[in-house]
Design a protein around this motif. Structure first.
Motif: not given
Length: 417
Positions: A117-142
């Motif tokens: 449970k602790r491991f999966l919680t950490a992974v979800v935290a990573g997915y949530e933050v990473g994806c949201r940062v990417g959403m600010t301008g992932g295509a423009s980064q490309l």
């Protein structure tokens, strides 16, 4: 806000559908890593990571060697991203599994007695933050020439690592500020190199560095995302939309919008593969020897990213190139790992087909924004004048057209075998 979210996230706050999905993402990532361990660059990065030092820390997957926590994520993240089959957040243009999972895993043995449970919680935290940062301008980064998994991916890893260490909000803030300033990765790596495979590994490593340093009191950039000069978003993105960072945080889980890839190539190519597969299924008379022209209309970002003229240089080149992927599908009438070999990428017959493929910008698809970023309108014209076309906005495996659980497990078994 993100640091407080990561620090305060608990397993019981995560909906069951998110837990089920993240488990599938972990399985998918491990399958990709196991397959990657058999490839030349997988073997090199494993050997290199072991040479960097030995000692208590984390295991290199598929090898079993234990090395320091700061070195293992470089190897494991590279293994996951080793053959363009790892999971993908379509809008954020990020492969979060290759960053968040190795970063969390790197600290399991260091922390000791870590529950699932602790491991999966950490992974979800990573997915949530990473994806949201990417959403600010992932295509423009490309469009600018950056690889979002190498840039935005540092935040996925930093969040996962900080959560694994159970850092308080302030130290989590500094972990993200240290991880994010290490963001680096150029898309020119896609043309002929092994180094693109390493980009997520470096992101995973940057996240672990950030969390371990923050735990010791080392400080990072506190306003790293929103700083008007030298901040992540102002530097990497054309017109960053910062609302993506915190809108509905904790209520809407971007983890659910991460898809598993059915094809071993750049995600921008998947819609064209789907479109051609539909045409080949509906019109079996379409063959490599009677096709006169294939026109693929798509967005500017996709054309820049994958629509360049094909030249057989490396497996990376082939997997990133849209004309090659369409040509080899037309030639073999199939597209999986057996279609990407040192022999197939130099096949005269396949290279000849790529010359018949034209990739064009489509203003209508461009106008759809994020919804149409991977969209294509693919037309096959035969030598006798007949033509067939298919429009595909969202690829199989994406958040809009997800693989079933059984399809994802079948992919894992194929790769793991």
């Amino acid at each position: 806000t993100l640091a407080e979210y990561v620090s305060g996230l608990s397993y019981k706050k995560i909906p069951q559908e998110v837990i089920s999905h993240i488990k599938l993402c972990v399985i998918d990532s491990l399958g990709c890593a196991l397959f990657g361990s058999t490839l030349a660059w997988g073997k090199i990065i494993t050997s290199f990571a072991k040479e960097m030092g030995t000692g208590k820390g984390a295991l290199i997957w598929a090898d079993g060697a234990e090395i320091p926590s700061t070195n293992a994520p470089l190897a494991n993240g590279t293994l996951i991203h080793s053959f363009e089959m790892d999971d993908l957040h379509r809008v954020g243009v990020i492969h979060p599994g290759a960053e968040a999972i190795p970063a969390a895993d790197a600290l399991v043995r260091r922390v000791g007695d870590v529950s699932g449970k602790r491991f999966l919680t950490a992974v979800v935290a990573g997915y949530e933050v990473g994806c949201r940062v990417g959403m600010t301008g992932g295509a423009s980064q490309l469009r600018r020439g950056f690889h979002p998994s190498a840039t935005s991916g540092t935040f996925a890893a930093g969040a996962a690592a900080a959560k694994m260490l159970q850092l308080n909000p302030l130290k989590t803030l500094h972990a993200l500020g240290i991880a994010g300033t290490q963001a680096a990765g150029l898309m020119a790596a896609q043309y002929a190199s092994m180094v693109k495979r390493m980009h997520p590994g470096r992101s995973a490593q940057a996240g672990v560095y950030g969390a371990l340093l923050a735990a010791k009191g080392f400080t990072g950039i506190e306003d790293i995302l929103e700083a008007p000069y030298g901040g992540f978003c102002s530097t990497f993105c054309d017109h960053p939309n910062l609302s993506h960072l915190t809108q509905d945080l904790g209520e809407r889980f971007e983890t659910l919008n991460v898809g598993c890839k059915p094809y071993p190539c750049c995600g921008s190519n998947h819609t064209s593969i789907d479109a051609l597969k539909k045409i080949l299924h509906a019109h079996p008379e379409v063959r490599a020897d009677n096709v006169d022209k294939i026109r693929i209309r798509t967005t500017r970002a996709t054309k820049l990213h994958v629509g360049w003229p094909y030249a057989p240089k490396s497996l990376t080149t082939a997997q990133m190139n849209l004309p090659f992927c369409v040509a080899v599908l037309l030639h073999d009438r199939d597209f999986f790992v057996d279609q990407i070999t040192e022999k197939s990428i130099r096949s005269e017959a396949v290279v000849k087909i790529t010359k018949k493929i034209e990739v064009l910008e489509d203003p209508e698809l461009e106008a759809l924004g994020d919804e149409g970023r991977h969209g294509v309108n693919l037309e096959v014209q035969l030598q006798d004048g007949r033509s067939y076309s298919e429009k595909v906005l969202h690829a199989k495996g994406s958040d809009k057209h997800p693989m079933t659980r059984e399809e994802a497990l079948k992919k894992f078994r194929l790769l793991a075998s």
